[in-house]
Design an enzyme around this catalytic site. Structure first.
Site: not given
Ligand SMILES: *Cc1c(COP(=O)(O)O)cnc(C)c1O
Length: 431
Positions: A147, A242, A270
């Site tokens: 993702y 990522d 995050k």
């Protein structure tokens, strides 16, 4: 089987659904894949969440990663409070942005320059545009089950054939966009080789979660990740790690440090925002200089580098860099949890796999090793649902999807873990 009193959450969810699609601002929160009503959180402190019905939970998602040192940590709260007294946004440069960038550059491998944005989605979307502008190529390779946020190019997963054009995963993504996204299975380097052969000088970037966390926790095989690096160098393709999930979580230097692999561009999110909306992408100076205003690749943001968000992120990264033992502590706690869960599961006749690295861990109800999206999909979802709701009723908040990793936070104590394991034993005996 297990009962949770959640009357107020139920009422709030009904109200929310009238004015917010599905009642939530991010789909996984709606509990669709596990059923039932999402709990509405009132407040959080340290390792614990408290919901609107006054239930207390040990939090194993940590806001999907950011709260790595626990909720409402005094250093983060102080930074946010102090900054907010000076105003909440200017849209004009601040020294804080440079201090934050200097800190990231000093901690993250292969990051000469960094640009801040407001989410992981934005970071990945911008990194890909930059890679395309830099290489003057259109296509990218992504891996099924990885993702990278919800921008169009990434909302494409595996159909059957990995070497065929991507099929959009969501209405609204055009076939044109999807056709520039090539798919391969995680941990399958032969598919990547085939794509490189077929699309020789057309591949701008390979984007990968170096340790995948969006199909459970799935570790990269050593040769897979090494060969990815080699292939990208060979074909002058930009390797994008990522690290929205793994950055500052697996180590200060993220997965790059743990795996010993250098990326060309890295995306963050995050943890880097300390719980405020921050994303970032950075990398080699030569590539980063292609960004506007120095270079031709446009990218911008009214609230990018927002002073409150930067102050929270700075406090978080500063705390982590001054308390490096947190990573060891998290790893010890996670291994303890893993060992305890394994002992309990071995005493049942349920199929299971537990994947784990650092403070990321996931339990899959399947007999076969989980190494990619296909093997993750073999997990028994009925067992997962019962397990999830059982644990929730015992005061353990797990990700409400079998395709998500747990994220431990360092406020979780060994007593909390013992309580979790006791509940775990009780729950799995009844699912
Ligand atoms: C969460 C996540 C994103 C998206 O970040 P948002 O802040 O939710 O937009 C991208 N990549 C990975 C690996 C993630 O885990």
């Amino acid at each position: 089987m297990f009962k949770l009193i959640n009357d107020r959450s139920k009422k709030l969810f009904e109200e929310a659904k009238k004015v917010i699609p599905g009642g939530v601002n991010s789909p996984v929160r709606a509990f669709k894949s596990v059923g039932g009503t999402p709990v509405f959180i009132k407040n959080a402190k340290g390792a614990y969440l408290f919901d609107e019905d006054n239930n207390k939970y040990i939090d194993f998602i940590s806001s999907w990663g950011p709260m790595i040192i626990g909720h409402a940590h005094p250093e983060i709260i102080k930074a946010v409070n102090e900054q907010s007294n000076n105003g909440t946004s200017y849209g004009i440069p601040t020294e804080l942005e440079t201090k934050m960038a200097q800190l990231v550059v000093s901690l993250a491998p292969n990051v000469d320059k960094i640009r801040f944005v407001n989410s992981g989605t934005e970071a990945c979307m911008s990194a890909i545009r930059l890679a395309r502008g830099y290489t003057q190529r259109d296509k990218i390779i992504k891996f099924a089950g990885c993702y990278h946020g919800h921008s169009d190019s990434f909302l494409i997963q595996a159909g059957s054939g990995a070497s065929t054009f991507g099929i959009p995963n969501s209405p609204g993504v055009t076939k044109g966009t999807a056709s520039d996204t090539l798919l391969a299975n995680f941990n399958d380097i032969s598919q990547v080789k085939r794509l490189f052969n077929e699309y020789k000088n057309q591949i701008a970037a390979v984007i990968v979660e170096p340790v995948a966390g969006n199909m459970g926790c799935v570790l990269p095989q050593k040769e897979f990740i090494e060969d990815l690096r080699k292939l990208c160098s060979l074909y002058n393709t930009v390797l994008v790690f990522d690290e929205v999930m793994t950055g500052f979580r697996l180590a200060l230097g993220g997965a790059q440090e743990i795996l010993g692999i250098d990326a060309d561009l890295v995306t963050y999110g995050k943890v880097i925002g300390g719980g405020l909306p921050v994303g970032a992408f950075g990398g080699k100076e030569e590539i980063m200089n292609f960004l506007a205003p120095d270079g031709p690749v446009y990218q911008a943001g009214t609230l990018s580098g927002n002073p409150i968000a930067m102050s929270a992120g700075y406090a978080m990264l500063k705390h982590l860099s001054l308390n490096k033992d947190i990573y060891e502590s998290l790893e010890k706690k996670t291994s303890y949890l893993k060992k305890g869960m394994e002992e309990v599961m071995q005493a049942t006749n349920l199929p299971f796999q537990i994947n784990c690295l650092g403070s990321m861990i996931s339990l899959h109800f399947t007999e076969d090793p989980v190494i990619d999206f296909l093997s993750a999909q073999k997990g028994d979802n009925t067992l997962f649902k019962n397990y999830f709701h059982g644990m929730l009723s015992q005061g353990i908040y797990l990700p409400p999807s079998a395709y998500e990793s747990y994220f431990l936070n360092d406020a979780i104590s060994f007593e909390d873990l013992d309580f979790t394991l006791k509940s775990f034993k009780k729950v799995v005996s009844k699912i």
